[in-house]
Design an enzyme around this catalytic site. Structure first.
Site, PDB file in Angstrom:
ATOM      1  N   GLY A   1      92.161 -59.896  16.423  1.00  0.00           N
ATOM      2  CA  GLY A   1      93.541 -60.479  16.460  1.00  0.00           C
ATOM      3  C   GLY A   1      93.860 -60.367  18.313  1.00  0.00           C
ATOM      4  N   ASP A   2      95.034 -59.702  18.446  1.00  0.00           N
ATOM      5  CA  ASP A   2      95.372 -59.272  19.837  1.00  0.00           C
ATOM      6  C   ASP A   2      95.257 -57.803  20.088  1.00  0.00           C
ATOM      7  OD1 ASP A   2      97.259 -58.527  18.143  1.00  0.00           O
ATOM      8  OD2 ASP A   2      99.090 -59.104  19.321  1.00  0.00           O
ATOM      9  N   GLU A   3      94.320 -57.217  19.369  1.00  0.00           N
ATOM     10  CA  GLU A   3      94.009 -55.907  19.685  1.00  0.00           C
ATOM     11  C   GLU A   3      93.059 -55.740  20.473  1.00  0.00           C
ATOM     12  OE1 GLU A   3      94.171 -54.013  15.838  1.00  0.00           O
ATOM     13  OE2 GLU A   3      96.166 -54.223  15.136  1.00  0.00           O
TER      14      GLU A   3
END
Length: 246
Positions: A194-196
């Protein structure tokens, strides 16, 4: 009695003359035979050790000449077969090397695919987890420092929902570029999903990790401003967390 004695003397003289004439001829014939035999023996020894012998001289039309001719033909066939076998072996070895090289390249590509995030080309979660275990064990064993920077992209979902997934992917790539730009040699930048994102910094203390985190955040913000014309209500930023082992 005188006549008999003269007869014997004449026979002896004739015998001596015949011997004087015959012995050189016999010696010459024997030399030819022994020369051919020596040549054949030398050629046989060279052939037995894998060397290329000189053709044996076919000097006569008798059995020895026929034997020499047969030997030359046999040696020629054996050398031709040996040459073909050597060439076939070299070709096979080259093919094996080529196939091995191709297999190694395929293995490396598969290993890269298995450990790399396809969008950002950073390490993926699996590679990060494996490296973290090894780095933590090393830091614990040798009393070394280790810092881990965790990153979330705030506003990523809104970018996806408002501007589309292509813009969302672009935002992820900009964040990855910022991590890659400020990672030191030996550090591992990874996308966990994801956005990690995360940056594993071996031998880094809290001050070093914090300084790197600031530079990553500043570059990411500048890149977003340059690449996106965001609506006033849409905000994109980085949330960071730093953990250190000392």
């Amino acid at each position: 009695s005188l006549v008999v004695r003269s007869f014997y003397l004449m026979q002896l003289a004739i015998t001596l003359v015949v011997c004087a004439i015959a012995f050189p001829i016999i010696a010459m014939i024997l030399r030819k035979w022994t020369k051919s035999l020596r040549e054949m023996l030398d050629a046989t020894q060279r052939l037995a050790t894998g060397q290329s012998p000189e053709p044996v001289t076919v000097g006569t039309q008798d059995e020895l000449g026929a034997l020499a001719a047969s030997f030359n033909d046999m040696a020629s066939r054996l050398l031709s077969t040996h040459s073909q076998l050597v060439q076939a072996n070299e070709t096979l070895e080259q093919r094996v090397k080529d196939r091995t090289s191709q297999l190694q390249e395929a293995v490396e590509k598969l290993d890269h695919m298995a450990s790399t995030d396809p969008l950002t080309q950073l390490a993926n979660r699996r590679a990060f987890t494996d490296t973290l275990k090894a780095q933590f064990s090393k830091a614990h064993s040798y009393d070394e420092e280790l810092a881990i920077l965790m990153i979330d992209l705030d506003g990523f979902k809104q970018v996806n929902d408002t501007l589309g997934h292509d813009k969302g992917d672009q935002l992820l790539i900009l964040a990855a570029d910022a991590l890659r730009a400020h990672a030191r040699p030996g550090d591992l930048a990874a996308r966990l999903g994801g956005d990690e994102f995360t940056l594993l910094m071996s031998g880094a203390d809290a001050a070093t990790g914090s300084a790197i985190a600031d530079r990553i955040r500043e570059q990411s913000a500048a890149s977003v401003r340059e690449s996106f014309n965001l609506p006033p209500k849409l905000k994109v930023s980085m949330s960071q967390g730093l953990s250190c082992y000392t």
